[in-house]
Design a protein around this motif. Sequence first.
Motif, short mmCIF file in Angstrom:
data_model
loop_
_atom_site.label_atom_id
_atom_site.label_comp_id
_atom_site.label_asym_id
_atom_site.label_seq_id
_atom_site.Cartn_x
_atom_site.Cartn_y
_atom_site.Cartn_z
N VAL A 160 4.08 -39.18 27.08
CA VAL A 160 2.81 -38.72 26.53
C VAL A 160 2.96 -37.24 26.18
O VAL A 160 3.42 -36.45 27.01
N THR A 161 2.62 -36.89 24.95
CA THR A 161 2.74 -35.51 24.49
C THR A 161 1.38 -34.96 24.10
O THR A 161 0.45 -35.71 23.79
N ASP A 162 1.27 -33.62 24.07
CA ASP A 162 0.03 -33.00 23.60
C ASP A 162 0.14 -32.77 22.10
O ASP A 162 1.09 -33.22 21.44
N SER A 163 -0.84 -32.07 21.50
CA SER A 163 -0.88 -31.90 20.05
C SER A 163 0.29 -31.08 19.51
O SER A 163 0.67 -31.23 18.36
N GLN A 164 0.88 -30.19 20.32
CA GLN A 164 2.03 -29.41 19.86
C GLN A 164 3.34 -30.17 20.01
O GLN A 164 4.37 -29.71 19.53
N GLY A 165 3.35 -31.28 20.71
CA GLY A 165 4.56 -32.06 20.90
C GLY A 165 5.23 -31.82 22.23
O GLY A 165 6.34 -32.29 22.47
N THR A 166 4.56 -31.08 23.13
CA THR A 166 5.11 -30.82 24.45
C THR A 166 4.97 -32.07 25.32
O THR A 166 3.90 -32.67 25.38
N GLU A 167 6.06 -32.46 25.99
CA GLU A 167 6.02 -33.65 26.83
C GLU A 167 5.23 -33.36 28.10
O GLU A 167 5.50 -32.39 28.80
N LEU A 168 4.24 -34.20 28.41
CA LEU A 168 3.38 -33.98 29.57
C LEU A 168 3.79 -34.85 30.75
O LEU A 168 4.06 -34.35 31.84
N TYR A 169 3.83 -36.17 30.54
CA TYR A 169 4.16 -37.10 31.63
C TYR A 169 4.57 -38.45 31.05
O TYR A 169 4.46 -38.69 29.84
N LEU A 170 5.06 -39.33 31.92
CA LEU A 170 5.42 -40.69 31.53
C LEU A 170 4.28 -41.63 31.89
O LEU A 170 3.68 -41.51 32.96
N GLU A 171 4.01 -42.58 31.00
CA GLU A 171 2.89 -43.49 31.18
C GLU A 171 3.38 -44.92 31.03
O GLU A 171 4.21 -45.21 30.18
N TYR A 172 2.88 -45.82 31.89
CA TYR A 172 3.19 -47.24 31.78
C TYR A 172 1.92 -48.04 32.06
O TYR A 172 1.29 -47.85 33.10
N LYS A 173 1.55 -48.88 31.13
CA LYS A 173 0.33 -49.70 31.20
C LYS A 173 -0.90 -48.83 31.47
O LYS A 173 -1.77 -49.18 32.26
N GLY A 174 -0.96 -47.68 30.81
CA GLY A 174 -2.12 -46.81 30.92
C GLY A 174 -2.18 -45.96 32.18
O GLY A 174 -3.14 -45.25 32.40
N ARG A 175 -1.15 -46.01 33.02
CA ARG A 175 -1.13 -45.23 34.25
C ARG A 175 0.00 -44.20 34.22
O ARG A 175 1.07 -44.47 33.68
N LYS A 176 -0.25 -43.06 34.81
CA LYS A 176 0.76 -42.02 34.92
C LYS A 176 1.77 -42.44 35.99
O LYS A 176 1.39 -42.72 37.12
N VAL A 177 3.06 -42.48 35.63
CA VAL A 177 4.07 -42.93 36.59
C VAL A 177 5.02 -41.81 37.00
O VAL A 177 5.61 -41.88 38.09
N ALA A 178 5.19 -40.76 36.19
CA ALA A 178 6.12 -39.68 36.54
C ALA A 178 5.82 -38.45 35.69
O ALA A 178 5.25 -38.55 34.62
N ASP A 179 6.21 -37.29 36.21
CA ASP A 179 6.11 -36.06 35.45
C ASP A 179 7.33 -35.92 34.56
O ASP A 179 8.45 -36.26 34.95
N ALA A 180 7.11 -35.38 33.36
CA ALA A 180 8.24 -35.22 32.43
C ALA A 180 8.90 -33.87 32.60
O ALA A 180 8.47 -32.98 33.21
#
Length: 67
Positions: free
Chosen positions: A47-67
Motif C-alpha cells: 500500500v502506497t501513499d499519493s507520492q508513491g512511498t510504501e506504507l505497509y503490506l496488506e492482505y484481504k484488507g488487513r495490515k499484515v506487515a510494515d514495509a
Amino acid sequence: MAVPKRKQSRSNTRSRRSQWKAEVPTLVKTVENGRVTYSLPHRAKVVTDSQGTELYLEYKGRKVADA
C-alpha cells in the motif's frame, strides 16, 4: 546422499533439463480509486501513499506487515 551408479549422457541430461518451463503468472485486475492495478492472487500487496512511498503490506484488507 544419493550418488549415481554411472555417468549420465549429455543427451539424457539435456532432455531432462528441457522439461522445465517457466509459466506466466496469473494476474488479477483490480480498480482502486480510478486506477487499474494488477496483482498476484493470494499474495500481500504494498500500500502506497499519493507520492508513491510504501506504507505497509496488506492482505484481504488487513495490515499484515510494515514495509
